[in-house]
Design an enzyme around this catalytic site. Structure first.
Site, mmCIF file in Angstrom:
data_model
loop_
_atom_site.group_PDB
_atom_site.id
_atom_site.type_symbol
_atom_site.label_atom_id
_atom_site.label_comp_id
_atom_site.label_asym_id
_atom_site.label_seq_id
_atom_site.Cartn_x
_atom_site.Cartn_y
_atom_site.Cartn_z
ATOM 1 N N ASP A 253 0.821 -1.214 0.000
ATOM 2 C CA ASP A 253 0.000 0.000 0.000
ATOM 3 C C ASP A 253 0.851 1.258 0.000
ATOM 4 O OD1 ASP A 253 0.931 -0.327 2.552
ATOM 5 O OD2 ASP A 253 -1.024 -0.333 3.535
ATOM 6 N N ASP A 329 7.508 -4.735 13.713
ATOM 7 C CA ASP A 329 8.078 -3.379 13.672
ATOM 8 C C ASP A 329 8.341 -2.822 15.074
ATOM 9 O OD1 ASP A 329 5.305 -3.374 13.892
ATOM 10 O OD2 ASP A 329 4.977 -1.623 12.610
#
Ligand code: UD1
Ligand code: MN
Length: 480
Positions: A253, A329
């Site tokens: 994205d 992350d």
């Protein structure tokens, strides 16, 4: 008189014919000799001819197919590079076995795909616009310099199309060979796979084989587990199986800025030179239009930005054995992983996410991400000296600069009382950072004690046209 004349004419004609025949014979003899066949020295001349032919074909090879061959070697070397795999857990072995079958079927097509792709001219360094340097540059592409773009895809066909389109469109011809594209697809979503496959030779598609359900996890968390599993597999493929030395990870994205590739090509040497830099990211969490100004400016960041980031295989080797099941992350942001290393990040983002619908439900997108500015003016990073980002010079320069500039309060800046273009605003602790960040309109949260985009506790951004260094007291000793 007539017979004499007749005799003379006949003689001239005979002589002329003889001369003509001699010329023809001479020409034939010379041309045969030139081609390397002579009655006297037949064998030697024949081998000479062979040599000439081989040299000719080698010349053609260097001129036209040198790159192609080198690239084929790279692709072929993927298999031999399997040796670098560690004897990891059994599950990893079987994971790669499963994938090997798949790969073997595809191998032939892939080689062909890459060799076809590489038939187009390629260079590596900025073009000087002369044919000679273009030739040199073409020859200079080495495997170590290749940075694979790894696209992480799942089940969003329109997204992945937009993502790949911008990756292909923005890739300069002279960086094409240095930045091959591999799309890794999770989720077994057919429509998405079709879209990716429709790009044919322009990229390489790999498919995450383990689509098993995740058990014992709340439904809204499952996505985080699956995508972490996908990352682990995909990184294993590009580094351990294909043997690339560096990669830029791009989620499906993301769209990219025109100078995205230039940025990564230029910053790659920093990763090699400075062991305290563990990543280069295209992202600035505080990259909203009104918070940024200078499109050539880069920073060191203790906060891992993600969202279009480059790592080297050496980092993957370190992370692989402990790769987390979820929230990869935030895990990267833990001190155990980060080990006081930083990422390079730009002032103006080189990626932008259009991913409103995703694993984290898009609230963050609506509140914040959609306002991030994507750089639109090409900055030629490769023509610039980026050594200011190396720790030795940067740390003292950055610190001295931050504490030499005038200081002011938020309200002074807001009310226009500050006349300088750069100013320091001091915060005392995490909670005072959070409230000031909110007032300035920058990201106020901290992860593992690190404010977003902070370096040595200092966050730099633009507020009402003034460059602000939001900084802790000078005696700062570390994150809490
Ligand atoms: C957010 C982060 C993202 C990070 C993720 C990890 C932002 C804007 N995004 O994800 O960078 O990687 O948290 O915690 O901060 N995917 C799979 N398999 C799945 C589901 C998703 O491979 O089963 C892939 C997607 O194709 C995409 C990536 O994982 O490339 C992230 O998924 P997305 O749905 O965009 O999640 P975010 O909420 O953006
Ligand atoms: Mn996303």
């Amino acid at each position: 008189m007539r017979p004499v004349i007749f005799k003379r004419t006949r003689l001239i004609v005979v002589l002329a014919v003889l001369f003509f025949l001699y010329i023809i014979f001479y020409k034939w003899h010379t041309s045969v000799n030139l081609r390397g066949i002579s009655d006297r020295d037949g064998n030697e001349s024949l081998s000479q001819r062979e040599k000439t032919e081989i040299m000719d074909s080698e010349d053609k090879l260097t001129e036209n197919e040198g790159i192609k061959n080198r690239y084929e070697k790279l692709v072929n070397s993927f298999d031999t590079e399997n040796d670098i795999k560690e004897n990891d857990s059994e599950s990893k072995e079987s994971e790669q076995e499963t994938n090997k079958d798949q790969d073997e079927n595809e191998q032939e097509d892939e080689n062909e795909a890459y060799s076809k792709e590489s038939e187009e001219p390629k260079e590596l360094t900025p073009s000087k616009n002369t044919p000679e340097t273009e030739q040199e540059n073409q020859v200079n592409i080495e495997k170590e310099q290749v940075i694979v773009v790894l696209v992480i895809a799942c089940n969003r066909p329109e997204y992945v199309k937009k993502c790949i389109d911008t990756l292909l469109e923005k890739r300069p011809a002279d960086l094409k060979a240095q930045f091959p594209i591999v799309v890794s697809q999770d989720c077994g979503h057919e429509e998405t796979e079709k879209v990716i496959a429709s790009y044919g030779n322009k990229l390489k598609l790999i498919k995450q084989p383990d689509l098993s359900a995740i058990h014992g996890v709340a439904a809204h968390m499952v996505g985080y587990y699956k995508l972490s599993r996908h990352y682990k597999w995909a990184l294993g493929q590009i580094f351990d199986v294909m043997g690339f030395d560096a990669a830029v990870i791009v989620e499906d994205d993301l769209e990219i800025a025109p100078d995205f590739y230039d940025y990564f090509a230029a910053t790659r040497p920093l990763l090699d030179q400075d062991p305290t830099i563990w990543c280069v990211s295209a992202w600035n969490d505080n990259g909203k239009e009104e918070c940024v100004k200078d499109n050539g400016l880069l920073f060191r960041s203790d906060f891992f930005p993600g969202l279009g980031w480059m790592l080297k295989r050496s980092l993957w080797n370190e992370l692989r054995p402990k790769w987390p099941n979820a929230f990869w992350d935030d895990w990267m942001r833990n001190p155990e992983q980060r080990q006081d290393r930083c990422c390079i990040r730009p002032e103006i983002c080189r990626t932008k996410t259009f991913g409103e619908n995703g694993v984290s439900q898009g609230q963050f997108y609506l509140q914040h991400l959609q306002y991030i500015k994507l750089n639109d003016k090409f900055f030629h990073f490769r023509n610039k000296d980026l050594s200011y980002l190396l720790k030795d010079s940067y740390d003292s320069d950055f610190h001295n600069h931050a504490y030499m500039i005038p200081s002011a309060s938020f309200s002074e800046i807001k009310s226009g009382k500050v006349s300088t273009t750069v100013v320091r605003v001091q915060y005392e602790d995490n909670s005072s950072f959070e409230s000031l960040a909110k007032q300035f309109g920058i990201m106020s949260d901290l992860k593992s004690g690190v404010p977003r985009m902070a370096y040595r506790g200092i966050v730099v951004f633009i507020y009402k046209g003034i460059r602000v260094f939001l900084a802790p007291p000078d005696q700062w000793t570390g994150y809490e």
